[in-house]
Design an enzyme around this catalytic site. Structure first.
Site, PDB file in Angstrom:
ATOM      1  N   HIS A 137       0.693  -1.674   0.063  1.00  0.00           N
ATOM      2  CA  HIS A 137      -0.445   0.047  -0.229  1.00  0.00           C
ATOM      3  C   HIS A 137       0.981   0.945  -0.273  1.00  0.00           C
ATOM      4  O   HIS A 137       1.887   1.207   0.674  1.00  0.00           O
ATOM      5  CB  HIS A 137      -0.969  -0.047   1.058  1.00  0.00           C
ATOM      6  CG  HIS A 137      -0.094   0.181   2.628  1.00  0.00           C
ATOM      7  ND1 HIS A 137       0.099   1.029   2.958  1.00  0.00           N
ATOM      8  CD2 HIS A 137       0.069  -0.905   3.365  1.00  0.00           C
ATOM      9  CE1 HIS A 137       0.884   1.117   4.045  1.00  0.00           C
ATOM     10  NE2 HIS A 137       0.652  -0.433   4.116  1.00  0.00           N
ATOM     11  N   HIS A 146      12.855  -1.097 -12.712  1.00  0.00           N
ATOM     12  CA  HIS A 146      11.687  -2.418 -12.940  1.00  0.00           C
ATOM     13  C   HIS A 146      12.548  -3.284 -11.857  1.00  0.00           C
ATOM     14  O   HIS A 146      13.465  -2.875 -10.653  1.00  0.00           O
ATOM     15  CB  HIS A 146      13.020  -2.484 -13.418  1.00  0.00           C
ATOM     16  CG  HIS A 146      13.228  -4.368 -14.441  1.00  0.00           C
ATOM     17  ND1 HIS A 146      13.129  -4.688 -14.483  1.00  0.00           N
ATOM     18  CD2 HIS A 146      11.972  -5.213 -13.641  1.00  0.00           C
ATOM     19  CE1 HIS A 146      13.137  -6.228 -15.330  1.00  0.00           C
ATOM     20  NE2 HIS A 146      12.351  -6.425 -13.970  1.00  0.00           N
TER      21      HIS A 146
END
Length: 208
Positions: A137, A146
């Site tokens: 979250h 990446h």
């Protein structure tokens, strides 16, 4: 829903995974471009030439593209060029990924099978969230970053643009990794990392 045509830039291993992702979500990959313009097919899709072919593809009605290149900086740069030309750059999100409805997914993002992106996370344009990576979250993943396979980011982590986290990295809550950082495989990040560094180890130590 009717399939839409798309061209993929790149013809390597990452492009193979992207082709699968796009096909899962009802895109029809009709052509690949690559720096190596040798005539061949990849996953049944023809390599039609270098990126110089994009103008011809545009004239033939192809309006969507996806940049499937491993280099973070190159993926971001070419993606911006395509946006400026007018191409749509959809996200390629596996149907086997778990993505919160409140998460924000940018343009040209690849989210691989088994990845989890949780509540109010933000994934910047052209980023990759690789196989079985977890983004908890309120994380913010910068453009062109990446997150490698099996990596896990706890809540409220921030990753800068074009940074790379190798396979199996872990980041504890509320840490910030700067832009253009490379974090080695299996590293544990327990402190902030500055822009442009190489970091590895458990705990990860920044090196210039």
């Amino acid at each position: 829903m009717q399939s839409q045509d798309i061209v993929v830039l790149g013809a390597g291993g990452h492009a193979k995974v992207v082709i699968d992702l796009l096909r899962e979500t009802n895109w029809r990959v009709v052509a690949l471009t690559d720096a190596d313009d040798t005539a061949r097919t990849v996953m049944g899709v023809p390599v039609v030439g270098t990126d110089e072919k994009l103008e011809e593809l545009w004239r033939n009605g192809i309006r969507a593209a996806f940049v499937a290149l491993g280099s973070n900086a190159l993926r971001e740069r070419i993606g911006d060029r395509l946006l400026a030309r007018g191409f749509a750059l959809p996200a390629a999100v596996s149907t086997r990924a778990a993505v919160s409805p409140s998460a924000q997914i940018g343009q040209g993002v690849a989210v691989m099978a088994g990845a989890a992106i949780n509540a109010e996370a933000v994934i910047g344009d052209f980023a990759i969230v690789n196989t079985q990576a977890g983004v908890d979250h309120d994380c913010v993943i910068g453009r062109g970053a990446h997150i490698g396979p099996g990596s896990a980011l706890a809540g409220c982590v921030r990753i800068g643009a074009r940074s790379f986290l190798g396979v199996g990295c872990n980041v504890i809550p509320e840490k910030t990794i700067g832009s253009d950082v490379m974090v080695g495989a299996g590293s544990l990040v327990i402190r902030d990392l500055p822009d442009g560094c190489l970091a590895f180890g458990a705990p990860a130590v920044a090196r210039r």
